[in-house]
Design a protein around this motif. Sequence first.
Motif, PDB file in Angstrom:
ATOM      1  N   ALA A 183     -12.332   3.330   7.738  1.00 32.45           N
ATOM      2  CA  ALA A 183     -12.233   3.048   6.305  1.00 32.45           C
ATOM      3  C   ALA A 183     -11.167   3.936   5.660  1.00 32.45           C
ATOM      4  O   ALA A 183     -10.379   3.481   4.830  1.00 32.45           O
ATOM      5  CB  ALA A 183     -13.586   3.255   5.630  1.00 32.45           C
ATOM      6  N   ARG A 184     -11.136   5.195   6.043  1.00 33.91           N
ATOM      7  CA  ARG A 184     -10.147   6.126   5.489  1.00 33.91           C
ATOM      8  C   ARG A 184      -8.730   5.712   5.883  1.00 33.91           C
ATOM      9  O   ARG A 184      -7.820   5.727   5.066  1.00 33.91           O
ATOM     10  CB  ARG A 184     -10.457   7.538   5.969  1.00 33.91           C
ATOM     11  N   GLY A 185      -8.547   5.324   7.150  1.00 31.08           N
ATOM     12  CA  GLY A 185      -7.227   4.871   7.604  1.00 31.08           C
ATOM     13  C   GLY A 185      -6.753   3.635   6.851  1.00 31.08           C
ATOM     14  O   GLY A 185      -5.582   3.520   6.480  1.00 31.08           O
ATOM     15  N   GLN A 186      -7.673   2.700   6.615  1.00 31.85           N
ATOM     16  CA  GLN A 186      -7.310   1.502   5.857  1.00 31.85           C
ATOM     17  C   GLN A 186      -6.952   1.858   4.422  1.00 31.85           C
ATOM     18  O   GLN A 186      -6.017   1.297   3.845  1.00 31.85           O
ATOM     19  CB  GLN A 186      -8.459   0.502   5.873  1.00 31.85           C
ATOM     20  N   GLY A 187      -7.680   2.788   3.832  1.00 31.21           N
ATOM     21  CA  GLY A 187      -7.403   3.199   2.463  1.00 31.21           C
ATOM     22  C   GLY A 187      -6.042   3.859   2.335  1.00 31.21           C
ATOM     23  O   GLY A 187      -5.271   3.561   1.410  1.00 31.21           O
ATOM     24  N   ILE A 188      -5.721   4.742   3.262  1.00 28.47           N
ATOM     25  CA  ILE A 188      -4.415   5.410   3.241  1.00 28.47           C
ATOM     26  C   ILE A 188      -3.296   4.394   3.447  1.00 28.47           C
ATOM     27  O   ILE A 188      -2.254   4.450   2.783  1.00 28.47           O
ATOM     28  CB  ILE A 188      -4.374   6.530   4.309  1.00 28.47           C
ATOM     29  N   SER A 189      -3.504   3.435   4.346  1.00 28.02           N
ATOM     30  CA  SER A 189      -2.498   2.388   4.583  1.00 28.02           C
ATOM     31  C   SER A 189      -2.268   1.538   3.337  1.00 28.02           C
ATOM     32  O   SER A 189      -1.126   1.204   3.001  1.00 28.02           O
ATOM     33  CB  SER A 189      -2.920   1.485   5.738  1.00 28.02           C
ATOM     34  N   MET A 190      -3.358   1.193   2.647  1.00 27.62           N
ATOM     35  CA  MET A 190      -3.225   0.403   1.419  1.00 27.62           C
ATOM     36  C   MET A 190      -2.466   1.180   0.348  1.00 27.62           C
ATOM     37  O   MET A 190      -1.622   0.613  -0.356  1.00 27.62           O
ATOM     38  CB  MET A 190      -4.591   0.000   0.883  1.00 27.62           C
ATOM     39  N   LEU A 191      -2.773   2.467   0.206  1.00 27.71           N
ATOM     40  CA  LEU A 191      -2.067   3.283  -0.787  1.00 27.71           C
ATOM     41  C   LEU A 191      -0.578   3.385  -0.447  1.00 27.71           C
ATOM     42  O   LEU A 191       0.270   3.257  -1.332  1.00 27.71           O
ATOM     43  CB  LEU A 191      -2.681   4.677  -0.870  1.00 27.71           C
ATOM     44  N   ALA A 192      -0.262   3.610   0.828  1.00 26.36           N
ATOM     45  CA  ALA A 192       1.135   3.715   1.246  1.00 26.36           C
ATOM     46  C   ALA A 192       1.880   2.398   1.008  1.00 26.36           C
ATOM     47  O   ALA A 192       3.018   2.399   0.500  1.00 26.36           O
ATOM     48  CB  ALA A 192       1.211   4.113   2.712  1.00 26.36           C
ATOM     49  N   LEU A 193       1.234   1.296   1.342  1.00 25.81           N
ATOM     50  CA  LEU A 193       1.858  -0.012   1.120  1.00 25.81           C
ATOM     51  C   LEU A 193       2.051  -0.278  -0.374  1.00 25.81           C
ATOM     52  O   LEU A 193       3.084  -0.816  -0.786  1.00 25.81           O
ATOM     53  CB  LEU A 193       1.016  -1.119   1.760  1.00 25.81           C
TER      54      LEU A 193
END
Length: 180
Positions: free
Chosen positions: A27-37
């Motif tokens: 979940a944390r990895g997906q959240g960081i990826s969404m923020l970066a995108l």
Amino acid sequence: MTTGAALVVRYDEARRASAETTLHKLARGQGISMLALGVLLGLLIVVPFGAALIETNDTDVVLILAAIALLLVPITLGVLGVRQLRRQPRLPEIAVTITSTAVTFPAMDRPSGLAPRIRAEEWARDGTSASIIPASGLQGSRIEFTRQDAGKRRRRSIATGNVDVDPRVIVDALRGPHTP
């Protein structure tokens, strides 16, 4: 663990904690990826529109409204990313309950806030089958419950390494004699 006529299969506490840690990392990895995108898309939108505004030296309302409309996508990704960072997916205590008339599965969270939650279900015991399926990787095997309802095949599965009951006991409890 058997309670009266019901077989209640619980998740092993240590393995449950390990699985929850893994879900939290996903979940944390997906959240960081969404923020970066979201930041990347925001920059790709703001920089060209900012350059166009500087070049034209006038404030074209249509250009500003287009930039605002296009910024909704990165803002939405940012909001979803923050929500995803705050998610704490958890496994339920009980994996499955087999009674004399029904097989009950609890609701489960998924690591992604965009994926729908797996709802709690209760299947009639008659017509429900269970089998042990060997799995590749470190998980070992899983128990797959299957049911045919109105031409639609439904499946639920649990990893055998995460539960406190021998998989054969679960399969035998579902196949064994019962009185409706």
